[in-house]
Design a protein around this motif. Sequence first.
Motif, mmCIF file in Angstrom:
data_model
loop_
_atom_site.group_PDB
_atom_site.id
_atom_site.type_symbol
_atom_site.label_atom_id
_atom_site.label_comp_id
_atom_site.label_asym_id
_atom_site.label_seq_id
_atom_site.Cartn_x
_atom_site.Cartn_y
_atom_site.Cartn_z
ATOM 1 N N PHE A 133 -8.681 -3.363 -4.593
ATOM 2 C CA PHE A 133 -9.797 -3.798 -5.204
ATOM 3 C C PHE A 133 -10.859 -4.081 -4.186
ATOM 4 C CE2 PHE A 133 -7.018 -3.996 -8.917
ATOM 5 C CZ PHE A 133 -7.924 -3.312 -9.833
ATOM 6 N N ALA A 134 -10.525 -4.792 -3.027
ATOM 7 C CA ALA A 134 -11.438 -5.302 -2.348
ATOM 8 C C ALA A 134 -12.379 -4.338 -1.261
ATOM 9 C CB ALA A 134 -10.740 -6.411 -1.314
ATOM 10 N N GLY A 136 -18.404 -17.024 -10.715
ATOM 11 C CA GLY A 136 -18.130 -15.943 -10.028
ATOM 12 C C GLY A 136 -17.262 -15.538 -9.389
ATOM 13 N N GLY A 137 -16.898 -14.501 -9.273
ATOM 14 C CA GLY A 137 -15.699 -13.946 -8.583
ATOM 15 C C GLY A 137 -14.392 -13.866 -9.346
ATOM 16 N N VAL A 138 -14.576 -13.768 -10.539
ATOM 17 C CA VAL A 138 -13.411 -13.499 -11.545
ATOM 18 C C VAL A 138 -13.236 -11.860 -12.009
ATOM 19 C CG1 VAL A 138 -13.762 -15.901 -12.612
ATOM 20 C CG2 VAL A 138 -14.875 -13.898 -13.560
ATOM 21 N N ALA A 139 -13.870 -11.039 -11.239
ATOM 22 C CA ALA A 139 -13.805 -9.807 -11.406
ATOM 23 C C ALA A 139 -14.494 -9.149 -12.458
ATOM 24 C CB ALA A 139 -12.318 -9.343 -11.707
ATOM 25 N N LYS A 140 -15.674 -9.779 -13.077
ATOM 26 C CA LYS A 140 -16.438 -9.117 -14.252
ATOM 27 C C LYS A 140 -16.884 -7.776 -13.643
ATOM 28 C CE LYS A 140 -19.593 -12.512 -13.808
ATOM 29 N NZ LYS A 140 -18.631 -13.582 -12.942
ATOM 30 N N THR A 141 -17.614 -7.716 -12.415
ATOM 31 C CA THR A 141 -17.960 -6.447 -11.932
ATOM 32 C C THR A 141 -16.917 -5.183 -11.955
ATOM 33 O OG1 THR A 141 -19.789 -7.606 -10.905
ATOM 34 C CG2 THR A 141 -19.677 -5.486 -10.168
ATOM 35 N N THR A 142 -15.963 -5.872 -11.272
ATOM 36 C CA THR A 142 -14.666 -4.946 -11.005
ATOM 37 C C THR A 142 -14.429 -4.213 -12.460
ATOM 38 O OG1 THR A 142 -14.149 -6.215 -9.109
ATOM 39 C CG2 THR A 142 -12.555 -4.701 -9.995
ATOM 40 N N MET A 192 -6.823 -10.610 -11.350
ATOM 41 C CA MET A 192 -6.166 -10.893 -9.870
ATOM 42 C C MET A 192 -4.725 -11.787 -10.252
ATOM 43 S SD MET A 192 -9.320 -12.343 -8.272
ATOM 44 C CE MET A 192 -10.884 -11.487 -8.667
ATOM 45 N N ALA A 238 -3.031 -6.747 -12.212
ATOM 46 C CA ALA A 238 -2.377 -7.130 -11.186
ATOM 47 C C ALA A 238 -3.363 -7.540 -9.799
ATOM 48 C CB ALA A 238 -1.363 -6.158 -10.537
ATOM 49 N N ARG A 239 -3.277 -8.310 -8.999
ATOM 50 C CA ARG A 239 -4.041 -8.588 -7.617
ATOM 51 C C ARG A 239 -3.574 -7.373 -6.910
ATOM 52 N NH1 ARG A 239 -6.648 -12.643 -5.066
ATOM 53 N NH2 ARG A 239 -6.311 -14.062 -6.606
ATOM 54 N N SER A 240 -4.687 -6.995 -6.128
ATOM 55 C CA SER A 240 -4.227 -5.837 -5.233
ATOM 56 C C SER A 240 -5.310 -5.498 -4.120
ATOM 57 C CB SER A 240 -4.219 -4.557 -5.935
ATOM 58 O OG SER A 240 -4.388 -3.506 -4.991
#
Length: 270
Positions: A232-233, A19-25, A198, A227-229
């Motif tokens: 996105f959050a 979870g939380g690896v940016a699949k949805t994003t 990320m 890139a992490r930003s």
Amino acid sequence: MGRGTAAGTVCFAVANQKGGVAKTTSSISLGVALSDLGYRVLLVDLDPQACMTFSLGLDPDQLERSVHDVLVGDAEAAEVVSATEDGPDLLPATIDLASAEALLLTRTGREYALRNALEDLLEQQAAAGTPYDFVILDCPPSLGVLTINGLTAAAEVIVPLQCETLSHRGVGQLLETIADVRKMTNRGLQVRGILPTMFDARTTHSRDVLDDVAMRYELPVLEPPIARSIRFAEAPAAGRSILRTARRTRGAQAYADHAKSLAGEREAAS
Ligand code: ADP
Ligand code: MG
């Protein structure tokens, strides 16, 4: 489905059981970027947590029907698909989907539920002359029946990977599942590659982790990294994609670059 069908629809599964690896994003951003290029895109939310549905401005608690009804055979995909403000159409999820796993387990051909439903939808669309160009499947953080349905319906898998130490744990298990799916339900399934998410370009660490995983599993790395930003959050709560809220950030631009290469390959293949 997949490449080479009459309709020419290309279907990607975005999968990683972490979870939380940016699949949805990644699913949303690629979908919106492809839709910005003028393609007809369908996004499918396969996660009972319904983050994709929520992030595209729909309230999962207010939906009467969802992909759950489609998978268990109570509705056709065409009856459940909804338009979104950001461009792509969405086959939404609700918490009902949490019970689909158990319901499907008792059924013959359970791995094919999504694939069959999408094929029906695309046939209906082809008859009307307006088939989707791309279908993107946002898989849940598990390797259960829902992810298997996604992998069975897709032509290619994209594996988002957060570039931090030990993020590779689980990739081997995912690849084993993909190998099983190839044997059992979807011979042609390809791994497109790892999508670095990320990513922190200021440290060499991210790059080292990435190179290590790519070598260990002999997988292509899809460039450029995302890139992490902080932007996105912020996007999900706004119910809009980062391609709408912060189009100029490097992450959004990187997703747009990936969409261009997907589009380029589709054009070259047709
Ligand atoms: P998954 O679907 O794999 O569980 P999400 O797409 O929901 O992952 O992302 C997990 C969290 O990380 C979300 O809060 C999301 O906004 C955030 N996020 C995604 N991509 C980035 C990024 N490039 N930089 C910073 N945060 C990100
Ligand atoms: Mg998700």
